[in-house]
Design an enzyme around this catalytic site. Structure first.
Site, PDB file in Angstrom:
ATOM      1  CB  ILE A 111      36.446  32.813  -2.547  1.00 54.27           C
ATOM      2  CG1 ILE A 111      36.581  31.255  -2.063  1.00 54.27           C
ATOM      3  CG2 ILE A 111      37.969  33.606  -2.255  1.00 54.27           C
ATOM      4  CD1 ILE A 111      35.531  30.525  -2.715  1.00 54.27           C
TER       5      ILE A 111
ATOM      6  CB  SER B 109      41.584  43.600   1.102  1.00 58.70           C
ATOM      7  OG  SER B 109      40.932  43.786  -0.295  1.00 58.70           O
ATOM      8  NE  ARG B 110      44.500  44.936  -5.543  1.00 61.12           N
ATOM      9  CZ  ARG B 110      44.618  44.876  -6.700  1.00 61.12           C
ATOM     10  NH1 ARG B 110      45.560  45.699  -7.530  1.00 61.12           N
ATOM     11  NH2 ARG B 110      43.679  43.847  -7.049  1.00 61.12           N
TER      12      ARG B 110
ATOM     13  CE  LYS C 244      39.514  26.450  -6.531  1.00 59.94           C
ATOM     14  NZ  LYS C 244      39.112  27.040  -7.766  1.00 59.94           N
TER      15      LYS C 244
ATOM     16  CG  ASP D 134      39.516  29.065 -10.591  1.00 55.67           C
ATOM     17  OD1 ASP D 134      40.593  29.349 -10.002  1.00 55.67           O
ATOM     18  OD2 ASP D 134      38.284  29.263 -10.273  1.00 55.67           O
TER      19      ASP D 134
END
Length: 302
Positions: free
Chosen positions: A11, A33-34, A87, A165
């Site tokens: 996303i 971020s990993r 969201k 979702d």
């Protein structure tokens, strides 16, 4: 304004990064971020390190899954940063209320985003229904989880919401355009025997509103709703809310797309020092998980 993007997954790459890049109001200054990164942007693996080293970043946009998001949001608020939540804004309603209280005490902006509310036809649908009484309304929100969430097991785990979702996108539009609120009366959710969250749902609300959600839709994806008012006004939203038809006529559409409109809204909120946290769509999801019958169905495998 300088913004940091946290959670560089699908996303973020598909929507957030290009929306920030296209805006004259924003500069993507860091990512957390990993594993994911954005070319030309300073990357971190730990939120605390990013916050400590980038004091001039005043907005953080959180795109990671909902379950770990609370701790990241709380860290940003404690560091005095404005926070934008993808969201759903959290894993539970209670934790988002807690973030609201924290943000208010810290004097920072908290924005719980609902990207589908920014679809180009939603404002026209809302205008057509203002002041009217809904007689019937039906939602068909059917898509292919393998296309939109490939291999993402978190969607099947507690807090991932399963078909709710994408379903919450429909509920976010519904709660935006309805002239009066509704609540769930009954429903059935189908849960794969090897998963924790639903793959489909059939729902009935007050006010003549029904909904059908499916996460195994192959072929053409279906994101539509049809509403009829007692005075005969008929409103159709198609293409996820990006096309609005009132009494058979296509309506004029908003100029900005969903995510560019979200970032424009966030810029306005920061300038005004105002938060925007509407949890109505999330309340419906909580009600669905509480009230609906559960039917066990075939196992789901990627």
């Amino acid at each position: 304004m300088k913004v940091a993007l946290v959670g560089i997954g699908k996303i973020a790459v598909d929507q957030h990064v290009p929306s920030i890049a296209a805006s004259d109001e924003w500069d993507l200054d860091a990512t957390v971020s990993r594993s994911g990164t954005v070319d030309g942007v300073t990357s971190y693996t730990e939120i605390d390190t990013m916050l400590a080293e980038n004091l001039d970043i005043n907005v953080v946009s959180l795109c990671l899954p909902p379950v770990p998001r609370f701790d990241y949001a709380a860290a940003c608020i404690r560091a005095g940063r404005h926070v934008m939540l993808e969201k759903p804004p959290g894993a539970t309603v209670a934790e988002v209320h807690a973030l609201q209280a924290m943000a208010e005490e810290a004097g920072v902006v908290l924005f719980a985003t609902w990207h589908s509310r920014m679809a180009k036809g939603v404002a026209a649908a809302k205008a057509a229904l203002t002041g009217k009484t809904i007689e019937t309304a039906h939602i068909d929100w059917k898509e292919d989880v393998r296309k939109w969430h490939p291999g993402q097991d978190w969607v099947w785990e507690p807090g991932g919401m399963g078909v709710l979702d994408p379903g919450i996108n429909a509920l976010s539009i519904l709660t935006e355009i309805l002239p009066a609120p509704v609540h769930l009366r009954r429903g059935i959710v189908q849960v794969p025997r090897n998963r924790q969250t639903p793959v489909a749902a059939e729902l009935s609300f007050t006010g003549g509103v029904t909904a059908s959600f499916d996460w195994l839709k192959q072929g053409e994806q279906l994101w539509e709703m049809t509403l009829t008012a007692t005075d005969g006004t008929a409103v159709q939203l198609k293409e996820g809310g990006n096309r609005c038809i009132v009494d058979g006529a296509d309506q004029s559409l908003a100029e900005l797309g969903e995510y560019p409109a979200l970032y424009a809204r966030m810029a306005d909120l920061v300038r005004k020092g105002q938060s925007d946290v509407d949890l109505a769509p999330m309340v419906h999801v909580s009600d669905i998980m509480t009230l609906c019958e559960r039917e066990t169905v075939d196992a789901f495998e990627w």
